[in-house]
Design a protein around this motif. Structure first.
Motif, PDB file in Angstrom:
ATOM      1  N   LYS A  43       0.827  -1.199   0.000  1.00 15.13           N
ATOM      2  CA  LYS A  43       0.000   0.000   0.000  1.00 15.13           C
ATOM      3  C   LYS A  43       0.870   1.260   0.000  1.00 15.13           C
ATOM      4  CE  LYS A  43      -2.444  -1.617   3.507  1.00 15.13           C
ATOM      5  NZ  LYS A  43      -3.487  -1.761   4.557  1.00 15.13           N
ATOM      6  N   SER A  44       0.351   2.265  -0.671  1.00 14.29           N
ATOM      7  CA  SER A  44       1.040   3.552  -0.771  1.00 14.29           C
ATOM      8  C   SER A  44       1.201   4.165   0.617  1.00 14.29           C
ATOM      9  CB  SER A  44       0.233   4.467  -1.681  1.00 14.29           C
ATOM     10  OG  SER A  44       1.016   5.507  -2.208  1.00 14.29           O
ATOM     11  N   ASP A 112       3.155   1.078  -6.144  1.00 12.53           N
ATOM     12  CA  ASP A 112       2.385   1.196  -4.908  1.00 12.53           C
ATOM     13  C   ASP A 112       0.906   1.021  -5.209  1.00 12.53           C
ATOM     14  OD1 ASP A 112       2.795   3.727  -6.293  1.00 12.53           O
ATOM     15  OD2 ASP A 112       1.667   4.669  -4.676  1.00 12.53           O
ATOM     16  N   LYS A 113       0.134   0.690  -4.174  1.00  9.83           N
ATOM     17  CA  LYS A 113      -1.262   0.308  -4.372  1.00  9.83           C
ATOM     18  C   LYS A 113      -2.204   1.091  -3.471  1.00  9.83           C
ATOM     19  CE  LYS A 113       0.217  -4.533  -5.022  1.00  9.83           C
ATOM     20  NZ  LYS A 113      -0.178  -5.945  -4.805  1.00  9.83           N
ATOM     21  N   ARG A 139      -5.677  -6.567  -6.145  1.00 11.63           N
ATOM     22  CA  ARG A 139      -5.334  -5.153  -6.083  1.00 11.63           C
ATOM     23  C   ARG A 139      -3.985  -4.855  -6.740  1.00 11.63           C
ATOM     24  NH1 ARG A 139      -8.572  -2.661  -5.686  1.00 11.63           N
ATOM     25  NH2 ARG A 139      -9.258  -2.032  -3.606  1.00 11.63           N
ATOM     26  N   GLY A 140      -4.008  -3.895  -7.680  1.00  9.87           N
ATOM     27  CA  GLY A 140      -2.779  -3.313  -8.186  1.00  9.87           C
ATOM     28  C   GLY A 140      -2.255  -3.839  -9.497  1.00  9.87           C
ATOM     29  N   GLY A 145       0.727  -2.272 -11.617  1.00  6.85           N
ATOM     30  CA  GLY A 145       1.924  -3.080 -11.444  1.00  6.85           C
ATOM     31  C   GLY A 145       2.430  -3.702 -12.724  1.00  6.85           C
ATOM     32  N   GLU A 177      -0.037   6.611  -5.673  1.00  8.78           N
ATOM     33  CA  GLU A 177      -1.353   6.589  -5.059  1.00  8.78           C
ATOM     34  C   GLU A 177      -1.450   7.521  -3.852  1.00  8.78           C
ATOM     35  OE1 GLU A 177      -3.655   5.449  -6.611  1.00  8.78           O
ATOM     36  OE2 GLU A 177      -3.130   3.630  -7.698  1.00  8.78           O
TER      37      GLU A 177
END
Length: 491
Positions: A43-44, A112-113, A139-140, A145, A177
């Motif tokens: 995660k960001s 980053d997600k 996710r991502g 990605g 993000e």
């Protein structure tokens, strides 16, 4: 293989070979690599304050760097750059294979997600990748990605056939993000190494459908932050205080009424609007002709009380496209100060806080809008309540400015159509996007003569940031091949 005349376009048999090579690499290399990537909750920083200690961003950037360095590309150099106190970036540099080429192609993506969000299907999850019917869920993967892997594959597809191209550099960040607040420092540090950027390929955008290549022509800016209204130092019995102590929620509603017409959704301050260029309106009309009602039908609408589907703000496809790309819009994306329903007793709450996301037209300055928004929300608070608005980001970068693409050079317009026809069987489409990629305005300021190819895999129902996000693998393959073909046409 003999050297090619750089003025010749990619021939049909070469385009087919590019497509076959890209498909093979996606199946054998990219899908497995992205499956691993999705499983990592990188995660960001805005959503993971302990990102350094947790090590997830470090892991995805290390995995991507290792994969890039494993590819057989002559002269490729890669460095993970780490400025103190900032998220790391990958910078790679691949020398030109075209004699006399002086321009550089800059390829961009991020690793980053967004956070998990709720509402995932029972068989899916943000960190549990699943590949089903050509869609890679999690996710991502699509946002984005895949970008660094696709960029390197596009370069490799050209080099394997001996198709000449300019020098290529890659910039893969891990703060996008969160508003890319670390990126300006890296651009300053890397500027001498970027060279004369003639083409930017950004792989972080979207597509109107999965049937053709789509070029993003504009991006909105954004101001996000927390609006908080405080009336008490602690909660009190609602029967005792209501009617005397003003509701923090009611005050917050009044404050937001300064910003938005709650009936129409129109943003009231004229400074948050801009004149829409005539060519963007014409492009919206052309895109609406292609997409029709799918402009609004693509969303997962709920059913109303009468069983009928909830309606959008407009069913006119042209107006819908313009609304989501060139008009400012307010969204509330988070809330604090409310107990869960099961814990909601008869208590008048001491404060209410909303996370606001204000999308800005491409030509409105993000930092100026952030300052204006703070003044608008905080001044002359009802009942002298304590009202604060704190924008995300850092000092000097409280808002992100949008982007309006420069006019297309004839070579790029021709190359986009040729690549789309070769790999999709349809010409290139042009569409504005409602999201924000801070890098684009930064690069356009730094390299005003550069051409911009902003594209991506975020098509209908891919649902970046939300539940059930997926990467449309067949589209990713064709997009990668199309990017390779456009890179070959770059002077």
């Amino acid at each position: 293989m003999n050297a090619r005349d750089p003025l010749l376009p990619v021939q049909p048999d070469e385009a087919a070979t590019i497509g076959s090579f890209v498909e093979q690499v996606w199946d054998a290399e990219l899908v497995p690599a992205l499956t691993d990537y999705i499983g990592i909750p990188a995660k960001s920083p805005m959503f993971d304050a302990a990102w350094q200690q947790n090590g997830y961003i470090e892991r995805v950037i290390t995995d991507a760097a290792r994969w890039v360095e494993s590819r057989r590309i002559a002269g490729l150099k890669l460095e993970v750059i780490r400025l103190e106190g900032r998220t790391p970036v990958i910078f790679f540099d691949v020398p030109a294979t075209r004699a006399g080429s002086t321009d550089t192609i800059c390829l961009y993506g991020h690793l980053d997600k967004q956070p998990e969000f709720n509402g995932w299907r029972s068989d899916l999850g943000p960190w549990t990748p699943k590949y089903l019917d050509g869609l890679l869920y999690g996710r991502g993967g699509a946002d984005d990605g895949y970008a660094v892997y696709a960029a390197i594959t596009a370069i490799e597809a050209l080099d394997r056939q001996g198709i000449a191209r300019p020098r290529c550099v890659g910039l893969i960040e891990t703060c996008e993000e969160s508003g890319s607040y670390d990126l300006p420092a890296y651009l300053d540090a890397l500027r001498p190494r970027l060279g004369n950027v003639g083409l930017v390929v950004c792989l972080d955008s979207g597509a109107g459908n999965y049937d053709q290549l789509w070029l993003t022509t504009s991006l909105r800016g954004m101001v996000s932050g927390v609006l908080k209204v405080e009336v008490l130092t602690e909660g009190v019995h609602s029967g005792d205080a209501s009617g005397l102590v003003p509701s923090s929620f009611r005050i917050l509603r009044q404050v937001l009424d300064r910003l938005e017409d709650s009936r129409t959704g129109r943003l009231l301050p004229e400074g948050f609007h801009c004149e829409i260029p005539a060519d963007r309106i014409e492009q919206a009309r052309a895109a609406a002709q292609i997409l029709g009602d799918e402009v609004w039908k693509r969303y997962p609408w709920a059913c109303g009380a009468d069983g009928q589907t909830v309606l959008p703000t407009t069913t006119d496809p042209v107006e819908g496209l313009i609304n989501r790309t060139w008009r400012p819009t307010l969204s509330v994306t988070g809330v604090d100060g409310f107990p869960a329903m099961k814990d909601a007793g008869n208590v008048l709450r001491p404060y209410t806080a909303f996370k606001l996301s204000l999308r800005l037209p491409p030509l409105v300055d993000g930092n100026q809008a952030a300052a204006a928004l703070k003044t608008l929300l905080e001044d002359n608070a009802p009942y002298q309540a304590k009202v604060t608005f704190n924008a995300d980001g850092r000092v000097g970068a409280a808002g992100a400015t949008g982007w309006n693409a420069p006019s297309l050079a004839p070579w790029l317009e021709d190359a986009l159509d040729a690549a789309s026809n070769a790999h999709f069987g349809a010409p290139c489409g042009y569409i504005g996007q409602g999201g924000t990629i801070p890098l684009m305005s930064m690069l356009q300021q730094g390299f005003p003569a550069a051409q911009m190819m902003v594209c991506g895999v975020l098509g209908p129902k891919s649902n970046a940031h939300g539940p059930n996000e997926f990467l449309h693998v067949p589209y990713g393959k064709k997009l990668t091949a199309a990017v390779a073909q456009v890179m070959a046409a770059c002077p």
